[in-house]
Design a protein around this motif. Structure first.
Motif, mmCIF file in Angstrom:
data_model
loop_
_atom_site.group_PDB
_atom_site.id
_atom_site.type_symbol
_atom_site.label_atom_id
_atom_site.label_comp_id
_atom_site.label_asym_id
_atom_site.label_seq_id
_atom_site.Cartn_x
_atom_site.Cartn_y
_atom_site.Cartn_z
ATOM 1 N N VAL A 1 29.296 38.148 -0.834
ATOM 2 C CA VAL A 1 29.181 39.126 -1.925
ATOM 3 C C VAL A 1 27.781 39.731 -1.864
ATOM 4 O O VAL A 1 26.783 39.023 -2.010
ATOM 5 N N GLY A 2 27.721 41.056 -1.670
ATOM 6 C CA GLY A 2 26.442 41.752 -1.557
ATOM 7 C C GLY A 2 26.134 42.034 -0.097
ATOM 8 O O GLY A 2 25.834 41.123 0.663
ATOM 9 N N VAL B 1 20.023 41.492 3.038
ATOM 10 C CA VAL B 1 20.313 40.147 3.560
ATOM 11 C C VAL B 1 21.801 40.002 3.902
ATOM 12 O O VAL B 1 22.158 39.384 4.905
ATOM 13 N N CYS C 1 32.160 41.702 0.072
ATOM 14 C CA CYS C 1 32.230 42.554 -1.123
ATOM 15 C C CYS C 1 30.904 43.271 -1.375
ATOM 16 O O CYS C 1 29.831 42.670 -1.265
ATOM 17 N N TYR D 1 34.606 41.256 -6.355
ATOM 18 C CA TYR D 1 34.265 39.904 -5.886
ATOM 19 C C TYR D 1 35.291 38.845 -6.307
ATOM 20 O O TYR D 1 35.392 37.783 -5.713
ATOM 21 N N ILE E 1 23.648 39.195 -3.921
ATOM 22 C CA ILE E 1 23.462 40.350 -4.805
ATOM 23 C C ILE E 1 22.042 40.340 -5.359
ATOM 24 O O ILE E 1 21.357 41.338 -5.439
ATOM 25 N N GLY E 2 21.595 39.161 -5.774
ATOM 26 C CA GLY E 2 20.283 39.018 -6.411
ATOM 27 C C GLY E 2 20.392 39.195 -7.917
ATOM 28 O O GLY E 2 21.438 39.601 -8.445
ATOM 29 N N ILE F 1 25.067 39.043 -12.860
ATOM 30 C CA ILE F 1 26.364 38.976 -12.162
ATOM 31 C C ILE F 1 26.323 37.881 -11.096
ATOM 32 O O ILE F 1 27.295 37.138 -10.906
ATOM 33 N N ASN G 1 19.030 33.546 -3.512
ATOM 34 C CA ASN G 1 18.543 34.019 -4.812
ATOM 35 C C ASN G 1 17.562 33.024 -5.453
ATOM 36 O O ASN G 1 17.932 32.180 -6.267
ATOM 37 N N LYS G 2 16.281 33.177 -5.094
ATOM 38 C CA LYS G 2 15.269 32.218 -5.589
ATOM 39 C C LYS G 2 15.075 32.319 -7.095
ATOM 40 O O LYS G 2 14.819 31.315 -7.766
ATOM 41 N N ALA H 1 17.516 30.166 2.408
ATOM 42 C CA ALA H 1 16.894 31.493 2.502
ATOM 43 C C ALA H 1 16.096 31.868 1.256
ATOM 44 O O ALA H 1 15.413 32.898 1.247
ATOM 45 N N GLY I 1 8.927 36.011 6.389
ATOM 46 C CA GLY I 1 9.349 35.522 5.085
ATOM 47 C C GLY I 1 10.383 36.400 4.410
ATOM 48 O O GLY I 1 10.792 36.134 3.286
ATOM 49 N N ALA I 2 10.807 37.460 5.070
ATOM 50 C CA ALA I 2 11.800 38.357 4.476
ATOM 51 C C ALA I 2 12.407 39.205 5.585
ATOM 52 O O ALA I 2 12.066 39.041 6.757
ATOM 53 N N THR J 1 16.110 36.639 7.217
ATOM 54 C CA THR J 1 16.713 35.988 6.051
ATOM 55 C C THR J 1 18.181 35.686 6.321
ATOM 56 O O THR J 1 18.697 34.623 5.949
HETATM 57 N N1 LIG Z 1 15.370 41.264 1.190
HETATM 58 C C1 LIG Z 1 14.845 40.147 1.674
HETATM 59 O O1 LIG Z 1 14.176 40.154 2.697
HETATM 60 C C2 LIG Z 1 15.092 38.840 0.972
HETATM 61 C C3 LIG Z 1 14.452 37.689 1.437
HETATM 62 C C4 LIG Z 1 14.730 36.458 0.825
HETATM 63 C C5 LIG Z 1 15.603 36.410 -0.236
HETATM 64 N N2 LIG Z 1 16.180 37.555 -0.693
HETATM 65 C C6 LIG Z 1 17.122 37.457 -1.798
HETATM 66 O O2 LIG Z 1 18.401 37.819 -1.315
HETATM 67 C C7 LIG Z 1 19.163 38.430 -2.358
HETATM 68 C C8 LIG Z 1 19.644 39.790 -1.877
HETATM 69 O O3 LIG Z 1 18.511 40.590 -1.598
HETATM 70 P P1 LIG Z 1 18.640 41.966 -0.802
HETATM 71 O O4 LIG Z 1 17.252 42.369 -0.458
HETATM 72 O O5 LIG Z 1 19.636 41.852 0.279
HETATM 73 O O6 LIG Z 1 19.178 42.908 -1.958
HETATM 74 P P2 LIG Z 1 19.841 44.353 -1.816
HETATM 75 O O7 LIG Z 1 19.441 44.972 -0.525
HETATM 76 O O8 LIG Z 1 19.573 45.086 -3.075
HETATM 77 O O9 LIG Z 1 21.401 44.024 -1.709
HETATM 78 C C9 LIG Z 1 22.186 43.667 -2.803
HETATM 79 C C10 LIG Z 1 23.565 44.274 -2.580
HETATM 80 O O10 LIG Z 1 24.453 43.769 -3.552
HETATM 81 C C11 LIG Z 1 25.245 44.869 -4.002
HETATM 82 N N3 LIG Z 1 25.773 44.594 -5.331
HETATM 83 C C12 LIG Z 1 25.166 44.687 -6.537
HETATM 84 N N4 LIG Z 1 26.005 44.360 -7.525
HETATM 85 C C13 LIG Z 1 27.193 44.063 -6.933
HETATM 86 C C14 LIG Z 1 28.474 43.669 -7.421
HETATM 87 N N5 LIG Z 1 28.706 43.506 -8.714
HETATM 88 N N6 LIG Z 1 29.459 43.457 -6.529
HETATM 89 C C15 LIG Z 1 29.250 43.621 -5.217
HETATM 90 N N7 LIG Z 1 28.050 43.998 -4.696
HETATM 91 C C16 LIG Z 1 27.046 44.217 -5.536
HETATM 92 C C17 LIG Z 1 24.270 46.015 -3.995
HETATM 93 O O11 LIG Z 1 24.952 47.244 -4.048
HETATM 94 P P3 LIG Z 1 24.157 48.562 -4.577
HETATM 95 O O12 LIG Z 1 23.047 48.789 -3.612
HETATM 96 O O13 LIG Z 1 25.181 49.613 -4.565
HETATM 97 O O14 LIG Z 1 23.646 48.214 -5.954
HETATM 98 C C18 LIG Z 1 23.550 45.791 -2.692
HETATM 99 O O15 LIG Z 1 24.242 46.347 -1.592
HETATM 100 C C19 LIG Z 1 18.244 38.472 -3.569
HETATM 101 O O16 LIG Z 1 18.483 37.354 -4.383
HETATM 102 C C20 LIG Z 1 16.850 38.379 -2.958
HETATM 103 O O17 LIG Z 1 15.895 37.820 -3.836
HETATM 104 C C21 LIG Z 1 15.945 38.765 -0.117
#
Ligand SMILES: NC(=O)c1ccc[n+]([C@@H]2O[C@H](COP(=O)([O-])OP(=O)(O)OC[C@H]3O[C@@H](n4cnc5c(N)ncnc54)[C@H](OP(=O)(O)O)[C@@H]3O)[C@@H](O)[C@H]2O)c1
Length: 434
Positions: free
Chosen positions: A9-10, A14, A43, A64, A80-81, A85, A104-105, A130, A301-302, A307
């Motif tokens: 989901v998401g 990541v 999803c 989802y 999703i983060g 939700i 999701n830290k 992660a 780290g990201a 990740t």
């Molecule tokens: N980015 C990193 O490098 C990194 C590193 C370590 C940990 N994390 C953690 O990993 C998690 C995800 O981060 P991310 O950077 O990948 O975030 P992101 O790029 O914003 O991706 C989140 C995705 O989830 C989708 N989403 C939101 N609400 C939803 C729903 N109800 N149903 C289905 N999909 C939905 C979003 O769609 P929309 O864009 O259309 O809203 C988006 O595509 C977070 O908890 C973050 O703290 C990230």
């Protein structure tokens, strides 16, 4: 032949990295583990998005619940983060008897007690490698490889955005606001960078690490947090001249009386230390165990693939666990039955860097040093800037203290800050780690 069906989901940063690795490396993962891992459904709100790898688009849905209600799916990967939700999805998945993997830290740090209790009562697991250090393995080493050690301390540079900003300020002599803007343009910082620059994201991560290291749970709300927004180019220059770099440092330390100190703050670290030389978006975590000694974990780290690599590791761990007859252990080490007693930060003894922005007037220096003397603050060195850096009326006084009690230092500063000759907004107190 074991086949493990997974739902993601998401599909943002990541999620895309995770999907890519699971699809592109399916064969190799099977060769190494004996398990076929299939992403049955994925999803996202936007299921029209393009990917740079081949994917069967029939797996996509924007609902989802389809994943949670699918009896064949045994692992839900939440990417999703956020707190809302994402939390609902994890709880529903656990209650449906599915194991969960998340990055999701924020959620783990704030709601560990609730989430792990639900997992435990449903015989399910939550894995979260992660969530700290992106691609760097650190959760599993703490839970498994270092489990025989008493962890004496953890020090981490665990927010790439803050580290990038401080590195740019150091290397290119650019002020905070400008670097932040550049970081946002490059995609290293979010449009709302609050969690990164105010130290909140770092605090989420050290909350998780300290909980695992010390066999209980840390109440995130009690962690001392200070971000990097008040650091100026002047601080960086003086720190460098004195042989230090400034880093946003997360620390967890156990004292002899069993109290644990957990904090996040910008810190001057001696340039001789490895942590001082961890730059740009890289992360590093130093863990000292009583038997193993000093260990260091370093890497990206990201980011999408680093990740994703950590998320996939958790999926593989879950998929292979029963093959190895492992006892379910994902939640066991996060001991939600014992809240760890956190030490008051004021009890800390350390060297400090103090920059006071003061009126360039006779008597100001004497006033300040008298307050230090009255409160047992011993000064190792002092620098006064010759020229004010704003309106020609205020100058900076920089002090490096000997080891002092933080409570004494704070009391002396409270007394100093009362003076109208001191601009509190432009003054700063930083810890020194040697
Ligand atoms: N980015 C990193 O490098 C990194 C590193 C370590 C940990 N994390 C953690 O990993 C998690 C995800 O981060 P991310 O950077 O990948 O975030 P992101 O790029 O914003 O991706 C989140 C995705 O989830 C989708 N989403 C939101 N609400 C939803 C729903 N109800 N149903 C289905 N999909 C939905 C979003 O769609 P929309 O864009 O259309 O809203 C988006 O595509 C977070 O908890 C973050 O703290 C990230």
């Amino acid at each position: 032949m074991k086949i493990e069906k997974v739902g993601i989901v998401g599909l943002g940063t990541v999620g895309t990295g995770t999907l890519k690795i699971l699809i592109n490396e399916r064969e190799k993962i099977h060769q190494k583990t004996g398990v076929w891992i299939d992403v049955k459904k994925a999803c996202d709100l936007n299921i029209e998005r393009e990917f740079d790898f081949d994917v069967d688009r029939s797996i996509f849905t924007n609902n989802y619940n389809e994943l949670i209600e699918d009896d064949e799916i045994s692992i839900i990967v939440e990417l999703i983060g956020g707190y809302t939700i994402a939390k609902d999805i994890i709880i529903k998945a656990l209650k449906a008897g599915k194991n969960v993997v998340t990055a999701n830290k924020a959620l783990i740090a704030k709601y560990s007690k609730e989430l792990f209790a639900i997992a435990n009562s449903n015989g399910t697991k939550i894995y979260y490698e992660a969530s700290v250090g992106g691609g760097i393995p650190i959760i599993t080493p703490l839970q498994e490889s270092l489990a025989g050690n008493n962890i004496l301390s953890i020090k981490g540079i665990i927010n790439g955005t803050a580290n990038y900003i401080l590195t740019e300020m150091t290397e290119k002599n650019i002020e905070f606001e400008k670097v932040l803007k550049k970081a946002q343009e490059l995609g290293y910082a979010e449009a709302d960078p609050t969690f990164d620059i105010e130290g909140i994201d770092t605090a989420h991560k050290i909350t998780i690490l300290a909980s695992l290291a010390y066999g209980g749970y840390v109440d995130f709300e009690k962690v001392g947090v200070k971000g990097i927004t008040s650091i100026t180019g002047e601080d960086i220059k003086f720190a460098n001249d004195l042989g230090y770099n400034i880093k946003l440092l997360a620390t967890a330390k156990k004292y002899e009386d069993e109290e644990i100190e957990v904090r996040v703050q910008p810190t001057l670290i001696s340039q001789k230390e490895i942590l001082s030389n961890v730059n740009d978006v890289y992360n590093a975590i130093e863990v000292i165990g009583d038997y193993v000694g000093k260990t260091m974990f370093y890497g990206k780290g990201a980011g999408m693939e680093p990740t994703g690599s950590a998320v996939v590791a958790d999926v593989i761990k879950l998929a292979t666990e029963d093959l190895a007859n492992n006892i379910p252990k994902g939640n066991y080490y996060y001991n939600i039955n014992k809240e760890l007693s956190l030490r008051a930060l004021e009890k800390s003894i350390s060297k400090y860097y103090i920059r006071l922005n003061v009126k360039d007037e006779i008597g100001t220096l004497a006033f300040v040093t008298n307050k230090f003397k009255d409160n047992n603050i011993s000064i190792e060195s002092m620098i006064q800037t010759c020229k004010s850096f704003d309106d020609n009326k205020f100058v900076s006084l920089i002090f490096i203290t000997h080891d002092v009690l933080e409570a004494d230092l704070k009391k002396s500063l409270d007394e100093i800050y009362i003076s109208e000759n001191v601009n509190v907004e432009k003054s700063i107190l930083l810890k020194i780690d040697e």
